[in-house]
Design an enzyme around this catalytic site. Structure first.
Site, PDB file in Angstrom:
ATOM      1  N   SER A 145      11.574  46.102 -29.660  1.00  8.57           N
ATOM      2  CA  SER A 145      12.762  46.337 -30.471  1.00  8.57           C
ATOM      3  C   SER A 145      13.492  45.013 -30.634  1.00  8.57           C
ATOM      4  O   SER A 145      13.295  44.085 -29.835  1.00  8.57           O
ATOM      5  CB  SER A 145      13.679  47.347 -29.764  1.00  8.57           C
ATOM      6  OG  SER A 145      14.954  47.405 -30.365  1.00  8.57           O
TER       7      SER A 145
ATOM      8  N   TYR B  61      18.049  51.132 -22.494  1.00 15.26           N
ATOM      9  CA  TYR B  61      17.163  50.805 -23.616  1.00 15.26           C
ATOM     10  C   TYR B  61      16.930  49.299 -23.704  1.00 15.26           C
ATOM     11  O   TYR B  61      15.790  48.834 -23.830  1.00 15.26           O
ATOM     12  CB  TYR B  61      17.772  51.335 -24.914  1.00 15.26           C
ATOM     13  CG  TYR B  61      16.867  51.243 -26.118  1.00 15.26           C
ATOM     14  CD1 TYR B  61      15.921  52.229 -26.370  1.00 15.26           C
ATOM     15  CD2 TYR B  61      16.968  50.184 -27.016  1.00 15.26           C
ATOM     16  CE1 TYR B  61      15.097  52.158 -27.488  1.00 15.26           C
ATOM     17  CE2 TYR B  61      16.152  50.101 -28.125  1.00 15.26           C
ATOM     18  CZ  TYR B  61      15.214  51.093 -28.361  1.00 15.26           C
ATOM     19  OH  TYR B  61      14.393  51.003 -29.463  1.00 15.26           O
TER      20      TYR B  61
END
Length: 258
Positions: free
Chosen positions: A140, A153
């Site tokens: 990401s 995350y």
């Protein structure tokens, strides 16, 4: 030459886009999620019918180490080998770190990071024996930078990027590569479903919500698409990418250039 690809977390969104892209190249594909419904197996049949390849669905809970490794073993039993692994499974939760539920932290770390360790550890011996392998970890933009309230995350995705580099170094003299793709905001069904609620919350029309809220940090002010992520995976599995290993490719509309 036909290869066998396992894509984790692939019955929707980015994973499904990657599955279609690899199937379109003629590869065998294993799609995966934690459920075991008729619709999951029907999705595998739809991919196979559309692309003329062989696609199967294998259930595995990517929060569980033994099921992560069993996914690779079952795929190899079905096709004889696992040549391509795309680690895509992931979940998200937003909260201040002092309020972050411990169980949720553990689950995000397990699914978003630990699962990649287990699938790679199970697949690498097969790749070495076959004399070829490609690992693509879907990280990401948050694997390269951070945002508040996303501690688990961001931690997991940074870990995936680091793990990608380690595996690349450990396989540097083998015909195996390991890379990470770092998407920004991608227009998936999950993101699309969030737009109406966000419009209501801010009293904005769709275009304004997309540009000023969802894509606030994405300079292009455009979503990436699942097809673009799939195409990037296909490139990393192609002969043109044989000397690309241990790196990240950002598909983020300039996010990490800021």
């Amino acid at each position: 030459m036909t290869k066998t690809a396992v894509i984790t977390g692939s019955n929707s969104g980015i994973g499904l886009g990657v599955a279609h892209a690899l199937a379109a190249e003629g590869h065998n594909v294993v799609i995966n999620s934690y459920s075991d419904r008729d619709v999951d197996h029907a999705l595998a049949r739809e991919i196979a019918e559309k692309h003329g390849n062989k696609t199967v669905y294998i259930k595995a809970d990517m929060s569980k180490a033994d099921e992560c490794r069993a996914l690779i073993t079952k795929a190899a039993a079905e096709f004889g080998c696992v040549d391509i692994v795309v680690n895509n499974a992931g979940i998200q939760h937003v909260a201040a770190i002092e309020d972050f539920p411990v169980e949720t932290w553990d689950r995000i770390i397990a699914i978003n990071m630990n699962s990649s360790f287990h699938t790679m550890a199970a697949a690498l011996p097969m790749m070495r024996e076959a004399g070829w392998g490609r690992i693509v970890n879907i990280a990401s933009a948050h694997g390269l930078t951070a945002s508040p309230y996303k501690s688990a995350y961001v931690t997991a995705k940074h870990g995936v990027v680091g793990m990608t580099k380690v595996v690349a170094l450990e396989t540097a003299e083998d015909p195996i590569t390991c890379n990470a793709i770092c998407p920004g905001y991608v227009l998936t069904p999950l993101v699309e479903a969030q737009i109406p609620d966000t419009m209501e919350k801010y009293g904005m029309d769709r275009d304004t919500v997309v540009r000023e809220v969802l894509l606030e940090r994405q300079p292009s002010k455009q979503f990436a698409t699942v097809e673009q992520i799939g195409g990037t995976v296909v490139f990393l599995c192609s002969p043109n990418a044989e000397q690309i290993t241990g790196t990240t490719i950002s598909v983020d509309g300039g996010w990490t250039a800021l």
